[in-house]
Design an enzyme around this catalytic site. Structure first.
Site: not given
Length: 341
Positions: A40, A121, A139
């Site tokens: 991520e 996020y 996102d």
């Protein structure tokens, strides 16, 4: 009917497509909390196809939180080299140390968001993928999908404003049974089907729920104002002495690229712009800035600033050069060698 009214059908269609169409990415084939976190953070501002070799290299050197926490910052930055945005590497290093020391280990979104470098996020991605918490990841991909599904033609001042506008809807339609796969499916859909330009509507698995697919403005949805492009010119020096090249080490206090090396700026060496043609003219983009960097062959002044160093070519692999400058040094070394023969 609204998307929320059809959420079960939407979730089912999306899940069926994802089960068949998902790319076999390494953190999906061999999932773990650590691999989710690394993937991520690497994927932020980096295309998946670009980051894959870096992910493999990283996992080989730092296979878990404990190994990463015990590493030096220099080693961490060296293995991040080429991905840019080095603050992500520093934050990942700090996160690993915090995670190793934590008891109990973080699981919920709020707990992850308290760690270095983890925002809304990323915390939602980790909590949903690794711990099945039913929270939505929002996102640019997710914003684009939801804006088109609802045919939302509003104009947003920034990406952040658009994310805030669609977060509630994203939370409403997230699949509670398997939120991690749902979130990954949404990101996969945005990356492979619901593209910014020329979306592949004819093969979209959720086209039947999309109010915007027949809109003539589909390519422009969502409408997000972009910062005006700022054009900058930075004149660089190509100075050699024997088997060494002159490089500038960016101070640790710098906001970006702290501790890394780049070709020196002519102005930092107090050198005028040569009347000769540059050895090369390179360009790169950082956010809304377009940077032009002419590189001139020069003789270095005898008195160098304290943060400028002669680095032997054989030692370049042992230092952290910014990604573009490592490529340029490699290319220009070959050019200089050809010109000298």
């Amino acid at each position: 009917m609204s998307l929320i009214q059809q959420q079960k059908e939407f979730q089912s269609s999306l899940a069926e497509w994802y089960a068949q169409a998902q790319r076999p990415l390494p953190w999906r084939k061999k999932p773990s909390v650590y691999r989710t976190v690394v993937s991520e953070l690497m994927a932020q501002q980096t295309q998946i196809k670009t980051m894959l070799p870096y992910f493999d290299r990283w996992m080989h050197r730092f296979p878990d939180f404990k190994t990463l926490a015990a590493a030096s910052e220099e080693d961490v930055l060296k293995h991040w080299e080429g991905l840019g945005y080095y603050s992500r590497a520093r934050n990942l290093h700090k996160l690993a140390k915090a995670y190793v020391a934590a008891s109990p280990k973080p699981r919920a979104r709020e707990a992850w968001q308290a760690l270095p470098g983890i925002g809304p996020y990323t915390s939602a991605a980790i909590a949903s993928i690794a711990f099945h918490e039913p929270v939505a990841v929002v996102d640019g991909n997710v914003v684009r999908i939801l804006a088109r599904l609802t045919c939302d033609t509003r104009t947003f001042k920034s990406n952040g404003e658009a994310v805030k506008a669609f977060t509630a809807l994203a939370e409403d339609v997230v699949a509670e049974e398997n939120p991690g796969d749902h979130n990954q499916a949404m990101m996969e859909l945005g990356a492979t089907i619901c593209l910014k330009r020329k979306p592949l509507c004819t093969i979209c698995p959720v086209a039947g729920f999309c109010l915007g697919r027949t809109s003539a403005e589909l390519d422009q949805i969502p409408k997000i104002q972009r910062k005006a492009t700022k054009r900058i010119t930075v004149e660089r020096a190509w100075a050699l002495e024997g088997n060494a090249i002159l490089l500038h080490r960016i101070p640790e206090s710098a906001g970006q690229l702290a501790g890394q090396y780049e070709l020196p700026k002519l102005k930092d060496l107090h050198l005028p712009t040569p009347k000769t043609k540059p050895l090369a003219i390179k360009t790169r983009s950082i956010t809304h800035r377009r940077i032009k960097e002419p590189i001139f062959v020069v003789s270095a002044p005898k008195a160098l600033p304290d943060d400028h160093f002669w680095i032997r070519f054989n030692d370049l692999e042992n230092i952290t050069l910014s990604g573009p400058h490592r490529r340029w040094v490699g290319e220009l070394t070959k050019v200089a060698n050809k010109q000298s023969t």
